[in-house]
Design a protein around this motif. Structure first.
Motif, mmCIF file in Angstrom:
data_model
loop_
_atom_site.group_PDB
_atom_site.id
_atom_site.type_symbol
_atom_site.label_atom_id
_atom_site.label_comp_id
_atom_site.label_asym_id
_atom_site.label_seq_id
_atom_site.Cartn_x
_atom_site.Cartn_y
_atom_site.Cartn_z
ATOM 1 N N GLY A 1 -31.668 -104.477 18.418
ATOM 2 C CA GLY A 1 -32.922 -104.896 19.042
ATOM 3 C C GLY A 1 -34.000 -105.174 18.005
ATOM 4 O O GLY A 1 -34.776 -106.133 18.140
ATOM 5 N N VAL A 2 -34.042 -104.353 16.967
ATOM 6 C CA VAL A 2 -35.003 -104.570 15.876
ATOM 7 C C VAL A 2 -34.716 -105.904 15.197
ATOM 8 O O VAL A 2 -35.630 -106.699 14.945
ATOM 9 N N TYR A 3 -33.444 -106.155 14.923
ATOM 10 C CA TYR A 3 -33.067 -107.411 14.272
ATOM 11 C C TYR A 3 -33.322 -108.610 15.179
ATOM 12 O O TYR A 3 -33.786 -109.651 14.719
ATOM 13 N N GLU A 4 -33.032 -108.479 16.462
ATOM 14 C CA GLU A 4 -33.270 -109.585 17.401
ATOM 15 C C GLU A 4 -34.742 -109.966 17.435
ATOM 16 O O GLU A 4 -35.080 -111.154 17.440
ATOM 17 N N ARG A 5 -35.615 -108.969 17.467
ATOM 18 C CA ARG A 5 -37.058 -109.256 17.494
ATOM 19 C C ARG A 5 -37.515 -109.926 16.196
ATOM 20 O O ARG A 5 -38.429 -110.739 16.196
ATOM 21 N N ALA A 6 -36.865 -109.590 15.094
ATOM 22 C CA ALA A 6 -37.230 -110.166 13.797
ATOM 23 C C ALA A 6 -36.609 -111.549 13.576
ATOM 24 O O ALA A 6 -37.032 -112.275 12.677
ATOM 25 N N ASP A 7 -35.637 -111.913 14.391
ATOM 26 C CA ASP A 7 -34.913 -113.174 14.216
ATOM 27 C C ASP A 7 -35.685 -114.348 14.816
ATOM 28 O O ASP A 7 -35.245 -114.992 15.764
ATOM 29 N N THR A 8 -36.818 -114.665 14.220
ATOM 30 C CA THR A 8 -37.677 -115.727 14.739
ATOM 31 C C THR A 8 -37.069 -117.114 14.545
ATOM 32 O O THR A 8 -37.471 -118.059 15.212
ATOM 33 N N ASP A 9 -36.104 -117.232 13.646
ATOM 34 C CA ASP A 9 -35.443 -118.514 13.397
ATOM 35 C C ASP A 9 -34.134 -118.658 14.178
ATOM 36 O O ASP A 9 -33.429 -119.656 14.010
ATOM 37 N N ASN A 10 -33.800 -117.660 15.007
ATOM 38 C CA ASN A 10 -32.528 -117.659 15.743
ATOM 39 C C ASN A 10 -31.343 -117.889 14.810
ATOM 40 O O ASN A 10 -30.444 -118.685 15.102
ATOM 41 N N ALA A 11 -31.337 -117.174 13.692
ATOM 42 C CA ALA A 11 -30.295 -117.328 12.681
ATOM 43 C C ALA A 11 -29.041 -116.523 12.995
ATOM 44 O O ALA A 11 -27.962 -116.858 12.521
ATOM 45 N N LEU A 12 -29.187 -115.465 13.776
ATOM 46 C CA LEU A 12 -28.047 -114.594 14.067
ATOM 47 C C LEU A 12 -27.348 -115.002 15.356
ATOM 48 O O LEU A 12 -27.997 -115.305 16.349
ATOM 49 N N VAL A 13 -26.038 -115.000 15.318
ATOM 50 C CA VAL A 13 -25.215 -115.148 16.515
ATOM 51 C C VAL A 13 -24.585 -113.781 16.718
ATOM 52 O O VAL A 13 -23.883 -113.271 15.836
ATOM 53 N N LEU A 14 -24.870 -113.182 17.862
ATOM 54 C CA LEU A 14 -24.462 -111.806 18.111
ATOM 55 C C LEU A 14 -23.203 -111.756 18.955
ATOM 56 O O LEU A 14 -23.130 -112.395 20.009
ATOM 57 N N VAL A 15 -22.224 -110.978 18.490
ATOM 58 C CA VAL A 15 -20.969 -110.819 19.212
ATOM 59 C C VAL A 15 -20.768 -109.336 19.473
ATOM 60 O O VAL A 15 -20.594 -108.549 18.537
ATOM 61 N N ASP A 16 -20.805 -108.967 20.748
ATOM 62 C CA ASP A 16 -20.578 -107.577 21.147
ATOM 63 C C ASP A 16 -19.069 -107.345 21.211
ATOM 64 O O ASP A 16 -18.402 -107.786 22.129
ATOM 65 N N VAL A 17 -18.552 -106.618 20.227
ATOM 66 C CA VAL A 17 -17.104 -106.415 20.144
ATOM 67 C C VAL A 17 -16.615 -105.352 21.128
ATOM 68 O O VAL A 17 -15.408 -105.197 21.304
ATOM 69 N N SER A 18 -17.542 -104.653 21.788
ATOM 70 C CA SER A 18 -17.145 -103.675 22.804
ATOM 71 C C SER A 18 -16.957 -104.338 24.169
ATOM 72 O O SER A 18 -16.413 -103.735 25.083
ATOM 73 N N SER A 19 -17.393 -105.576 24.276
ATOM 74 C CA SER A 19 -17.287 -106.325 25.523
ATOM 75 C C SER A 19 -15.832 -106.606 25.873
ATOM 76 O O SER A 19 -15.005 -106.872 24.993
#
Length: 124
Positions: A15-33
């Motif tokens: 959540g901290v990283y998502e809020r800081a990702d103002t450039d939408n640089a991260l693609v998040l993959v939930d491996v527990s899904s």
């Protein structure tokens, strides 16, 4: 970024990283899904065991180097990525990360207790 969405500590940090990702640089993959079964580069077991980052060109890193790469793409965290230029810093961070991984179950239990979402009788 491959992360364990079943870990409340991991999702809190995410959540901290998502809020800081103002450039939408991260693609998040939930491996527990249930929808994540792995691919030709990473299997579910390895993905659940530690943080992994994959680049657009297919290169993949894990552990402390993953954090450095995440910090590198987040504008407000780029200063932290400079740790890589300090001799021995990333290997030291890797050692600390491995120690954390061993303690992670207890840390997560404590985090859940702090949040009030875990039974008090569950030992660590």
């Amino acid at each position: 970024m491959f992360y364990d969405g079943s870990c409340p500590l991991c999702t809190s940090e995410l959540g901290v990283y998502e809020r800081a990702d103002t450039d939408n640089a991260l693609v998040l993959v939930d491996v527990s899904s249930a929808s994540f079964s792995g691919d030709e580069f990473i299997n579910r077991s390895d993905a659940m065991a530690r943080l992994h980052v994959r680049f657009d060109d297919g290169r993949q890193v894990s552990g402390a180097q993953s954090f450095v790469e995440i910090w590198r793409v987040l504008p407000s965290w780029r200063w932290m990525a400079k740790v890589e230029s300090i001799p021995g810093a990333v290997p030291m961070l890797e050692m600390l990360y491995r120690l954390f991984l061993r303690a992670r179950p207890c840390v997560v239990r404590g985090f859940k207790r702090f949040q009030g979402t875990f039974g008090k009788s569950d030992p660590c």
